[in-house]
Design an enzyme around this catalytic site. Structure first.
Site, PDB file in Angstrom:
ATOM      1  N   GLY A 100       0.825  -1.210   0.000  1.00 46.28           N
ATOM      2  CA  GLY A 100       0.000   0.000   0.000  1.00 46.28           C
ATOM      3  C   GLY A 100       0.854   1.253   0.000  1.00 46.28           C
ATOM      4  N   GLY A 141      -0.227   8.923   1.712  1.00 48.29           N
ATOM      5  CA  GLY A 141       0.234  10.266   1.417  1.00 48.29           C
ATOM      6  C   GLY A 141       1.645  10.532   1.909  1.00 48.29           C
ATOM      7  N   MET A 142       2.111   9.757   2.898  1.00 45.83           N
ATOM      8  CA  MET A 142       3.424  10.009   3.466  1.00 45.83           C
ATOM      9  C   MET A 142       4.388   8.838   3.285  1.00 45.83           C
ATOM     10  SD  MET A 142       2.305  11.807   7.061  1.00 45.83           S
ATOM     11  CE  MET A 142       4.014  11.964   7.576  1.00 45.83           C
ATOM     12  N   GLY A 143       3.883   7.638   3.096  1.00 42.93           N
ATOM     13  CA  GLY A 143       4.794   6.504   3.031  1.00 42.93           C
ATOM     14  C   GLY A 143       4.239   5.356   2.237  1.00 42.93           C
ATOM     15  N   VAL A 185       4.218   0.822   2.219  1.00 46.66           N
ATOM     16  CA  VAL A 185       4.468  -0.412   2.948  1.00 46.66           C
ATOM     17  C   VAL A 185       4.610  -1.531   1.930  1.00 46.66           C
ATOM     18  CG1 VAL A 185       3.616  -2.037   4.674  1.00 46.66           C
ATOM     19  CG2 VAL A 185       3.138   0.401   4.931  1.00 46.66           C
ATOM     20  N   LYS A 195       8.132  -0.506   6.164  1.00 42.11           N
ATOM     21  CA  LYS A 195       7.473   0.781   5.924  1.00 42.11           C
ATOM     22  C   LYS A 195       8.536   1.841   5.656  1.00 42.11           C
ATOM     23  CE  LYS A 195       3.985   3.827   7.985  1.00 42.11           C
ATOM     24  NZ  LYS A 195       3.070   4.007   9.144  1.00 42.11           N
ATOM     25  N   ASP A 240      -4.941   8.709  17.286  1.00 39.66           N
ATOM     26  CA  ASP A 240      -5.442   8.480  15.933  1.00 39.66           C
ATOM     27  C   ASP A 240      -6.077   7.096  15.814  1.00 39.66           C
ATOM     28  OD1 ASP A 240      -6.008   9.168  13.311  1.00 39.66           O
ATOM     29  OD2 ASP A 240      -4.067   8.470  12.529  1.00 39.66           O
TER      30      ASP A 240
END
Length: 488
Positions: A26, A29-31, A33, A48, A142
Site C-alpha cells: 500500500g 500520502g506520506m509513506g 508499505v 514501511k 489516531d
C-alpha cells in the site's frame, strides 16, 4: 504488481543485505508499505518507508521516528511488533515490522454492522494495547477502524493489532519535534474520531481522548455509521463540540440498554464525565463480549494495576484466567483461584473435619461425665415434685468414701432353683450401714464393696456383664441412692 514511480524501492531489490522486496502492499500520502522476505531467517516481514518527497518534511520524519519508538516500547500482542529500523542510501528511514495477513476494520465495515459479541471483542482487544500504551505515557490520538488490523490466529480466532502510533503523544508532553508537528499541522488525527478537546488543541489531550475514539469505533462497528456525519470539516467540528450523538438503539433496537449507556459515556463532551481509564471501559463492556472477554479484561486490569492505575478496577478481582474458562458455573484453578469442584471438595473436607472434632470432643466429655458419676458419693435421693432433697451427711473419718474406695463387681450369682428362691445375704463393705432384708424371689441390690489392693498374684477382676441398668441405681433402706457398678 509494479511499484509506483515515487516508491523508494522496487520489487526484487535487496535492502540492508537481508530483506528482499516482494510486492507493494500500500501507498499513502506520506509513506509506502511493502511485503519482504528475510533472506537469512526465511520469514515474511513488512517494511514501511517514507516517500522521497517527504524527506524534507521535518514533521513527517519526526512522526515516522515517533511511531517506531512507540511501537518498540509497547510489548502487547495486540500491537504490530517493530523488529528493526534503518536508513536507505537516499536517506529515507525505514522500519521492519511483523507481517500481518488480514485486513483492517474498514474492510469489515463494508459488510455492515456486526454482532454485539464480535464488536465488543475487537474493542476489548484494542483496549489491551491501549492500556499498555497509556501506562507508558503514550496516547495514540489516531484510533480509527483503519488502524485496527484483524488477523486470524492458528486456532481460528481473530486477533486485533493496533497500528500507526505516528502522531502519538508521549510522556505527558511533546518533544521538540512533536511541538513542531503540532504547530505546523492544521489537524492531527482523523476528524470523525477526534474528541472535542483534541479538536480544540492537539496538545491538550490525555488517555480520555483515546476512550472517546474507542466509543466512536464501537458505535460504528454496531451500526456501520459514524455518530457524527457532516459535509464539511467546520460542520463536523460543530457537531462534535455541541451536539449529542444520535441514539444507537434507533439503528439497532436489539442492543442492550447498558451497552448503549457505556458507549454514550465514552462520548461525553466533558472528559471528566467519561470513563477515566480503558480499564473502566473494559469492565463496562465485559458482559457483552464472548467468553474470552473476561480474560481480556483481566489482562487490562492487571496492566493498569501494575502501573498504579487502580481507579474503577475494584469490580473485578485479579486473576490469570485463560480465555475459555469463564462459562457459567465453570472455572479453572488459574482463573479465580479454584475450580467449582475444588471448592465443593474443600467445603466437604472442612465439614468432615469439623464433624470429627465434634464427635471426639463429645466422646471425651461423655467419658469424663461417666467417670465422675461412677466415683461421686451417692448421698442424695431423687427429688420428687414438691419434696426438697435431704441434706448430705458428712462422711465419718474412719469410713472409707466411695471416691477413695474402688468399687468391685459382685460375684455373679448361680441361677435360681425351681420354686421360690430363698433370700440371700448381701455382702456389706466394712463399716457400711446394713441393708434391709431383700424379699424372697428378688435379686438383692449390689452394693459397692471395698476390695483389697490388687497384688501381683491377684489378677484383676473381670467386669460383670451389664444387665438390669434401667435405672442404673437403687435405693437402700435409708432412701440413699447407690449406682450399680455393673452398669458402668
Amino acid at each position: 504488481m509494479n511499484a509506483p514511480v515515487n516508491a523508494p524501492v522496487k520489487e526484487g531489490e535487496i535492502l540492508a543485505g537481508k530483506y528482499r522486496v516482494d510486492r507493494i502492499l500500500g501507498v499513502g500520502g506520506m509513506g509506502v508499505v511493502v511485503a519482504a522476505h528475510h533472506i537469512h531467517l526465511d520469514d515474511k516481514v513488512a517494511i514501511k518507508f517514507l516517500l522521497p518527497e517527504m524527506l524534507q518534511n521535518t514533521e513527517a520524519v519526526a512522526r515516522f521516528a515517533r511511531e517506531a519508538r512507540a511501537a518498540v516500547r509497547i510489548k502487547s500482542e495486540h500491537v504490530a511488533r517493530v523488529t528493526d529500523v534503518g536508513t536507505l542510501e537516499n536517506g529515507a528511514p525505514y522500519m521492519v515490522m511483523e507481517y500481518l495477513d488480514g485486513g483492517d476494520l474498514t474492510t469489515w465495515l463494508k459488510r455492515g454492522g456486526m454482532g454485539v459479541e464480535q464488536a465488543v471483542d475487537f474493542v476489548l482487544q484494542a483496549c489491551e494495547a491501549i492500556a499498555e500504551a497509556h501506562t507508558l505515557g503514550i496516547v495514540h490520538r489516531d484510533l480509527k477502524p483503519a488502524n485496527l488490523f484483524v488477523i486470524r490466529l492458528a486456532d481460528g480466532t481473530f486477533s486485533v493489532k493496533v497500528l500507526d502510533f505516528g502522531i502519538s503523544k508521549v510522556g505527558g508532553g511533546l518533544s521538540a519535534a512533536g511541538s513542531e508537528m503540532t504547530r505546523t499541522s492544521a489537524m492531527m488525527g482523523s476528524p470523525l474520531y477526534m474528541s472535542p478537546e483534541q479538536m480544540q488543541s492537539a496538545k491538550d489531550v490525555d488517555a480520555r481522548s483515546d476512550i472517546w475514539a474507542l466509543g466512536i469505533i464501537l458505535y460504528e462497528l454496531l451500526t456501520a455509521e459514524s455518530p457524527f456525519v457532516a459535509d464539511t470539516i467546520p460542520e463536523l467540528v460543530v457537531k462534535i463540540l455541541s451536539q449529542p450523538p444520535p441514539p444507537i438503539r434507533n439503528k439497532r433496537p436489539d442492543l442492550p440498554p447498558a451497552l448503549e449507556s457505556a458507549i454514550l459515556k465514552c462520548l461525553e463532551k466533558d472528559r471528566a464525565n467519561r470513563y477515566q481509564s480503558v480499564g473502566e471501559l473494559a469492565l463496562a463492556l465485559v458482559e457483552f463480549g464472548p467468553r474470552r472477554a473476561k480474560a481480556s479484561v483481566e489482562r487490562i486490569s492487571g496492566i493498569l494495576r501494575v502501573a498504579g492505575i487502580s481507579q474503577g478496577l475494584n469490580a473485578l478481582p485479579p486473576s490469570s484466567e485463560g480465555p475459555e474458562s469463564e462459562a457459567p458455573g465453570r472455572g479453572t484453578a488459574a482463573s479465580w483461584g479454584k475450580t467449582t469442584a475444588g471448592a465443593k471438595s474443600n467445603r466437604t473436607a472442612v465439614f468432615l473435619g469439623a464433624t470429627g472434632i465434634l464427635i471426639f470432643v463429645t466422646a471425651v466429655v461423655v467419658k469424663k461425665l461417666g467417670a465422675a458419676d461412677a466415683t461421686a458419693p451417692s448421698a442424695t435421693a431423687p427429688v420428687s415434685a414438691g419434696v426438697a432433697p435431704e441434706p448430705q451427711k458428712p462422711a465419718e473419718p474412719d469410713r472409707p468414701s466411695a471416691s477413695s474406695t474402688p468399687a468391685v463387681a459382685p460375684i455373679p450369682e448361680p441361677p435360681a432353683a425351681t420354686g421360690a428362691p430363698a433370700a440371700k445375704p448381701v455382702a456389706q463393705a466394712p463399716g457400711a450401714r446394713p441393708h434391709a432384708p431383700v424379699p424372697s424371689g428378688k435379686k438383692p441390690p449390689a452394693v459397692p464393696a471395698p476390695a483389697p489392693k490388687p497384688t501381683a498374684a491377684q489378677p484383676p477382676a473381670a467386669p460383670a456383664p451389664k444387665k438390669n441398668c434401667d435405672p442404673n441405681y437403687y435405693l437402700d433402706a435409708q432412701g440413699e441412692k447407690h449406682f450399680k457398678p455393673e452398669c458402668f
